[in-house]
Design a protein around this motif. Structure first.
Motif, PDB file in Angstrom:
ATOM      1  N   GLY A  41       1.009  -1.151  -0.104  1.00  0.00           N
ATOM      2  CA  GLY A  41      -0.011  -0.015  -0.078  1.00  0.00           C
ATOM      3  C   GLY A  41       0.713   1.244  -0.206  1.00  0.00           C
ATOM      4  N   ILE A  42       0.320   2.319  -0.573  1.00  0.00           N
ATOM      5  CA  ILE A  42       0.763   3.579  -0.604  1.00  0.00           C
ATOM      6  C   ILE A  42      -0.218   4.722  -0.263  1.00  0.00           C
ATOM      7  CG2 ILE A  42       1.940   5.319  -2.166  1.00  0.00           C
ATOM      8  CD1 ILE A  42       2.536   2.746  -3.968  1.00  0.00           C
ATOM      9  N   ASP A  43      -0.084   5.408   0.696  1.00  0.00           N
ATOM     10  CA  ASP A  43      -0.745   6.689   1.084  1.00  0.00           C
ATOM     11  C   ASP A  43      -0.348   7.750   0.317  1.00  0.00           C
ATOM     12  OD1 ASP A  43      -2.960   5.828   2.786  1.00  0.00           O
ATOM     13  OD2 ASP A  43      -1.051   5.035   4.100  1.00  0.00           O
ATOM     14  N   ILE A  44      -1.007   8.508  -0.510  1.00  0.00           N
ATOM     15  CA  ILE A  44      -0.790   9.207  -1.361  1.00  0.00           C
ATOM     16  C   ILE A  44      -0.665  10.622  -0.642  1.00  0.00           C
ATOM     17  CG2 ILE A  44      -1.568  10.990  -3.313  1.00  0.00           C
ATOM     18  CD1 ILE A  44      -3.151   8.341  -4.300  1.00  0.00           C
ATOM     19  N   ALA A  45      -1.230  10.958   0.385  1.00  0.00           N
ATOM     20  CA  ALA A  45      -1.182  12.131   1.111  1.00  0.00           C
ATOM     21  C   ALA A  45       0.276  12.042   1.887  1.00  0.00           C
ATOM     22  CB  ALA A  45      -2.118  12.146   2.052  1.00  0.00           C
ATOM     23  N   ASP A  46       0.873  10.877   1.963  1.00  0.00           N
ATOM     24  CA  ASP A  46       2.050  10.848   2.644  1.00  0.00           C
ATOM     25  C   ASP A  46       3.356  11.247   1.835  1.00  0.00           C
ATOM     26  OD1 ASP A  46       0.813  10.470   5.057  1.00  0.00           O
ATOM     27  OD2 ASP A  46       1.091   8.297   5.037  1.00  0.00           O
ATOM     28  N   LEU A  47       3.124  11.128   0.368  1.00  0.00           N
ATOM     29  CA  LEU A  47       4.290  11.353  -0.328  1.00  0.00           C
ATOM     30  C   LEU A  47       4.759  12.747  -0.217  1.00  0.00           C
ATOM     31  CD1 LEU A  47       2.557   9.547  -3.615  1.00  0.00           C
ATOM     32  CD2 LEU A  47       4.273   8.645  -2.023  1.00  0.00           C
ATOM     33  N   ASP A  48       5.932  12.917  -0.486  1.00  0.00           N
ATOM     34  CA  ASP A  48       6.816  14.209  -0.152  1.00  0.00           C
ATOM     35  C   ASP A  48       7.416  14.340  -1.460  1.00  0.00           C
ATOM     36  OD1 ASP A  48       7.653  16.354   0.696  1.00  0.00           O
ATOM     37  OD2 ASP A  48       9.005  15.732   2.116  1.00  0.00           O
ATOM     38  N   GLY A  49       7.226  15.236  -2.381  1.00  0.00           N
ATOM     39  CA  GLY A  49       7.938  15.689  -3.338  1.00  0.00           C
ATOM     40  C   GLY A  49       7.882  14.608  -4.699  1.00  0.00           C
ATOM     41  N   PRO A  50       8.751  14.743  -5.587  1.00  0.00           N
ATOM     42  CA  PRO A  50       8.756  13.919  -6.587  1.00  0.00           C
ATOM     43  C   PRO A  50       8.897  12.396  -6.189  1.00  0.00           C
ATOM     44  CG  PRO A  50      10.008  15.845  -7.187  1.00  0.00           C
ATOM     45  CD  PRO A  50       9.559  15.944  -5.668  1.00  0.00           C
ATOM     46  N   VAL A  51       8.243  11.636  -7.041  1.00  0.00           N
ATOM     47  CA  VAL A  51       8.162  10.258  -6.800  1.00  0.00           C
ATOM     48  C   VAL A  51       8.482   9.408  -7.965  1.00  0.00           C
ATOM     49  CG1 VAL A  51       7.215   8.008  -5.933  1.00  0.00           C
ATOM     50  CG2 VAL A  51       6.528  10.250  -4.834  1.00  0.00           C
ATOM     51  N   ASP A  52       9.378   8.593  -8.108  1.00  0.00           N
ATOM     52  CA  ASP A  52       9.612   7.498  -9.339  1.00  0.00           C
ATOM     53  C   ASP A  52       8.576   6.288  -9.112  1.00  0.00           C
ATOM     54  OD1 ASP A  52      10.311   5.835 -11.127  1.00  0.00           O
ATOM     55  OD2 ASP A  52      12.552   5.964 -10.882  1.00  0.00           O
ATOM     56  N   PRO A  53       7.978   6.259 -10.060  1.00  0.00           N
ATOM     57  CA  PRO A  53       6.991   5.029  -9.671  1.00  0.00           C
ATOM     58  C   PRO A  53       7.558   3.708  -9.815  1.00  0.00           C
ATOM     59  CG  PRO A  53       6.461   6.015 -11.998  1.00  0.00           C
ATOM     60  CD  PRO A  53       7.356   6.947 -11.207  1.00  0.00           C
ATOM     61  N   THR A  54       8.828   3.388 -10.400  1.00  0.00           N
ATOM     62  CA  THR A  54       9.188   2.196 -10.501  1.00  0.00           C
ATOM     63  C   THR A  54       9.794   1.789  -8.901  1.00  0.00           C
ATOM     64  OG1 THR A  54      11.417   3.036 -11.126  1.00  0.00           O
ATOM     65  CG2 THR A  54      10.206   2.476 -12.756  1.00  0.00           C
ATOM     66  N   ALA A  55       9.862   2.898  -8.280  1.00  0.00           N
ATOM     67  CA  ALA A  55      10.502   2.661  -6.867  1.00  0.00           C
ATOM     68  C   ALA A  55       9.482   1.965  -5.985  1.00  0.00           C
ATOM     69  CB  ALA A  55      10.755   3.989  -6.095  1.00  0.00           C
ATOM     70  N   PHE A  56       8.196   2.008  -6.412  1.00  0.00           N
ATOM     71  CA  PHE A  56       7.326   1.297  -5.520  1.00  0.00           C
ATOM     72  C   PHE A  56       7.424  -0.152  -5.691  1.00  0.00           C
ATOM     73  CE2 PHE A  56       4.592   5.148  -6.239  1.00  0.00           C
ATOM     74  CZ  PHE A  56       5.078   5.798  -5.256  1.00  0.00           C
ATOM     75  N   PHE A  57       8.115  -0.733  -6.814  1.00  0.00           N
ATOM     76  CA  PHE A  57       7.937  -2.006  -7.250  1.00  0.00           C
ATOM     77  C   PHE A  57       9.596  -2.826  -6.950  1.00  0.00           C
ATOM     78  CE2 PHE A  57       4.837   0.226  -9.482  1.00  0.00           C
ATOM     79  CZ  PHE A  57       3.540  -0.523  -9.338  1.00  0.00           C
ATOM     80  N   GLY A  58      10.485  -2.090  -6.798  1.00  0.00           N
ATOM     81  CA  GLY A  58      11.554  -2.828  -6.544  1.00  0.00           C
ATOM     82  C   GLY A  58      12.130  -3.275  -7.878  1.00  0.00           C
ATOM     83  N   ARG A  59      12.028  -2.842  -9.077  1.00  0.00           N
ATOM     84  CA  ARG A  59      12.569  -3.107 -10.205  1.00  0.00           C
ATOM     85  C   ARG A  59      12.129  -1.893 -11.247  1.00  0.00           C
ATOM     86  NH1 ARG A  59       8.526  -7.446 -13.708  1.00  0.00           N
ATOM     87  NH2 ARG A  59       6.741  -6.349 -13.676  1.00  0.00           N
ATOM     88  N   ARG A  60      12.682  -2.084 -12.316  1.00  0.00           N
ATOM     89  CA  ARG A  60      12.429  -1.059 -13.276  1.00  0.00           C
ATOM     90  C   ARG A  60      11.649  -1.621 -14.581  1.00  0.00           C
ATOM     91  NH1 ARG A  60      13.466   4.091 -13.937  1.00  0.00           N
ATOM     92  NH2 ARG A  60      14.569   4.003 -12.021  1.00  0.00           N
ATOM     93  N   LEU A 131       5.205   7.235 -17.200  1.00  0.00           N
ATOM     94  CA  LEU A 131       3.964   6.117 -17.366  1.00  0.00           C
ATOM     95  C   LEU A 131       3.968   5.380 -18.611  1.00  0.00           C
ATOM     96  CD1 LEU A 131       1.245   7.601 -15.221  1.00  0.00           C
ATOM     97  CD2 LEU A 131       2.841   6.044 -14.282  1.00  0.00           C
ATOM     98  N   ASP A 132       3.651   4.078 -18.781  1.00  0.00           N
ATOM     99  CA  ASP A 132       3.573   3.494 -20.134  1.00  0.00           C
ATOM    100  C   ASP A 132       2.233   3.781 -20.511  1.00  0.00           C
ATOM    101  OD1 ASP A 132       4.734   1.800 -22.179  1.00  0.00           O
ATOM    102  OD2 ASP A 132       3.280   0.236 -21.639  1.00  0.00           O
ATOM    103  N   ALA A 133       1.222   3.603 -19.445  1.00  0.00           N
ATOM    104  CA  ALA A 133      -0.329   3.711 -20.173  1.00  0.00           C
ATOM    105  C   ALA A 133      -0.930   4.132 -18.789  1.00  0.00           C
ATOM    106  CB  ALA A 133      -0.616   2.534 -20.139  1.00  0.00           C
ATOM    107  N   VAL A 134      -1.987   4.889 -18.928  1.00  0.00           N
ATOM    108  CA  VAL A 134      -3.008   5.444 -17.921  1.00  0.00           C
ATOM    109  C   VAL A 134      -4.446   4.709 -18.325  1.00  0.00           C
ATOM    110  CG1 VAL A 134      -4.215   7.226 -16.786  1.00  0.00           C
ATOM    111  CG2 VAL A 134      -1.818   7.642 -17.636  1.00  0.00           C
ATOM    112  N   HIS A 135      -5.059   4.214 -17.353  1.00  0.00           N
ATOM    113  CA  HIS A 135      -6.282   3.628 -17.423  1.00  0.00           C
ATOM    114  C   HIS A 135      -7.374   4.305 -16.593  1.00  0.00           C
ATOM    115  CE1 HIS A 135      -4.736  -0.696 -18.743  1.00  0.00           C
ATOM    116  NE2 HIS A 135      -4.386   0.187 -19.520  1.00  0.00           N
ATOM    117  N   VAL A 136      -8.446   4.846 -17.522  1.00  0.00           N
ATOM    118  CA  VAL A 136      -9.548   5.468 -16.534  1.00  0.00           C
ATOM    119  C   VAL A 136     -10.714   4.764 -16.978  1.00  0.00           C
ATOM    120  CG1 VAL A 136     -10.626   7.658 -15.966  1.00  0.00           C
ATOM    121  CG2 VAL A 136      -8.164   7.657 -16.756  1.00  0.00           C
ATOM    122  N   PHE A 137     -11.109   3.576 -16.052  1.00  0.00           N
ATOM    123  CA  PHE A 137     -12.084   2.846 -16.846  1.00  0.00           C
ATOM    124  C   PHE A 137     -13.310   3.174 -15.913  1.00  0.00           C
ATOM    125  CE2 PHE A 137      -8.856  -0.759 -17.942  1.00  0.00           C
ATOM    126  CZ  PHE A 137      -8.734  -0.016 -18.900  1.00  0.00           C
TER     127      PHE A 137
END
Length: 233
Positions: A41-60, A131-137
């Motif tokens: 889980g990631i609480d968006i309100a707790d993010l501070d500054g720019p975030v590389d999304p690949t950092a959430f997954f432990g791989r690129r 981002l490679d894709a954004v889905h808004v379903f």
């Protein structure tokens, strides 16, 4: 799905694109939320500054942003079928977050992370082109005219989403609300950085799973509209 754009009538009042909901959870969902949130889980309100999304997954790897993942069944199905990409699901409905956590754990989906809070706040924290894709379903259609300002797909939001796509990246929207579909089509077509992959509404893509929500819409006689655009220079 949310936005923190300010209401001109009140500078401190945010205009949100969703109804905050908690909802009743089963014992299984409660356990999943308490046990698995620290790992996935990631609480968006707790993010501070720019975030590389690949950092959430432990791989690129290429990252797909799912805005409004609902109960998470579609996200889990796509992530299972697409292991070479990572799926970042954003939701505000607590039972949906918990249900997806449970599915991710049971199926050992290492390529899914789940974010809670304002999706557009998260997007603002991401680097351009990340981002490679954004889905808004099936976003909230906000059908009343006075609520159209709360819709997710509007010019300023689309420009923000597009800026976070890599060149050639995909913005894929779907809705069962005909009037919103037409508004989406016009808004996406007007963005100078997007190119329409199908010159209008797209055939239903096989990679988008049919959800319970979509089946209910079809049973009620509401057609489904897909729109697929790519970022170009």
């Amino acid at each position: 799905m949310t936005t923190t754009d300010l209401n001109p009538a009140g500078p401190a009042a945010p205009i949100r694109t969703f109804h905050p909901r908690r909802g009743r959870m089963s014992d299984r969902q409660t356990d999943a939320l308490e046990r698995l949130w620290p790992a996935y889980g990631i609480d968006i309100a707790d993010l501070d500054g720019p975030v590389d999304p690949t950092a959430f997954f432990g791989r690129r790897a290429p990252v797909v942003l799912e805005i409004g993942s609902g109960m998470g069944d579609a996200t889990a199905a796509m992530a299972t079928a697409d292991p070479d990409r990572d799926y970042l699901a954003v939701e505000v409905h607590t039972p949906g977050l918990a249900n997806l956590l449970d599915v991710v754990d049971r199926h050992r989906l290492g390529n899914v992370r789940i974010a809670r809070g304002d999706a557009l706040d998260l997007v603002r924290a991401l680097p351009e082109g990340s981002l490679d894709a954004v889905h808004v379903f099936f976003p909230d259609p906000w059908p009343k005219s006075r609520h159209h300002k709360r819709r997710l797909i509007q010019p300023s939001h689309v420009a923000l989403l597009r800026s976070r796509l890599a060149l050639g990246g995909t913005l894929h929207c779907a809705t069962d609300w005909a009037e919103y579909a037409e508004s989406m089509r016009e808004t996406l077509a007007a963005d100078p950085g997007l190119v329409d992959a199908h010159d209008g509404f797209a055939p239903r893509p096989a990679h988008r799973p049919v959800t319970k929500f979509e089946r209910r819409a079809l049973t009620a006689g509401r057609p489904i509209f897909d729109l697929i655009h790519h970022r170009h220079p």
